[in-house]
Design a protein around this motif. Sequence first.
Motif, mmCIF file in Angstrom:
data_model
loop_
_atom_site.group_PDB
_atom_site.id
_atom_site.type_symbol
_atom_site.label_atom_id
_atom_site.label_comp_id
_atom_site.label_asym_id
_atom_site.label_seq_id
_atom_site.Cartn_x
_atom_site.Cartn_y
_atom_site.Cartn_z
ATOM 1 N N ALA A 27 0.836 -1.200 0.000
ATOM 2 C CA ALA A 27 0.000 0.000 0.000
ATOM 3 C C ALA A 27 0.870 1.250 0.000
ATOM 4 N N GLU A 28 1.925 1.188 0.774
ATOM 5 C CA GLU A 28 2.826 2.335 0.882
ATOM 6 C C GLU A 28 3.488 2.645 -0.455
ATOM 7 N N ILE A 29 3.965 1.615 -1.123
ATOM 8 C CA ILE A 29 4.615 1.817 -2.418
ATOM 9 C C ILE A 29 3.622 2.402 -3.419
ATOM 10 N N ALA A 30 2.375 1.969 -3.292
ATOM 11 C CA ALA A 30 1.336 2.453 -4.202
ATOM 12 C C ALA A 30 0.938 3.892 -3.900
ATOM 13 N N GLY A 31 1.428 4.392 -2.777
ATOM 14 C CA GLY A 31 1.131 5.782 -2.462
ATOM 15 C C GLY A 31 0.211 6.071 -1.298
ATOM 16 N N ASN A 32 -0.329 5.023 -0.703
ATOM 17 C CA ASN A 32 -1.200 5.244 0.453
ATOM 18 C C ASN A 32 -0.876 4.248 1.556
ATOM 19 N N PRO A 33 0.043 4.618 2.437
ATOM 20 C CA PRO A 33 0.492 3.745 3.522
ATOM 21 C C PRO A 33 -0.604 3.238 4.442
ATOM 22 N N ARG A 34 -1.785 3.840 4.352
ATOM 23 C CA ARG A 34 -2.846 3.416 5.259
ATOM 24 C C ARG A 34 -3.895 2.527 4.591
#
Length: 108
Positions: A27-34
């Motif tokens: 998720a973090e790599i995709a841009g949304n760590p949450r």
Amino acid sequence: MTEFTSKLLEIITNIPYGKVTTYGRVAEIAGNPRAARQVSWTLRAYSNKYNLPWHRIINSKGTISLKRGQGFELQKSLLEEEGILVMENGRVDLREYLWNGDSHQKFE
DNA sequence: AACCTGACTTCGG
DNA sequence: TCCGAAGCCAGGT
């Protein structure tokens, strides 16, 4: 599907053989760590359709999230087929097998 | 729109 | 290390 979801699919596809990563990291790599929960949702929805290496994704504690009788055994065996050591309780040594999304791995 | 539900995470104790 | 609570995201009802 949303743009974010297609990004997730791309990242998941890139997880190398013999390595694992976490829902949160994807998720973090995709841009949304949450959006870790969204990753699990995406796996459930598209694993078959896009033949995703879903088994290479585990939780931040370093253990398999699926419950026994509901995929746990399958995921464990799929990981072991790739040479990954999985404890009986589903734990994997992240220090050894974690893929961070970087091209270079950490050196001890 | 409200409410429920997860293959999640982080933080405190 | 091991829970429990609380926060979070989006789809399904």
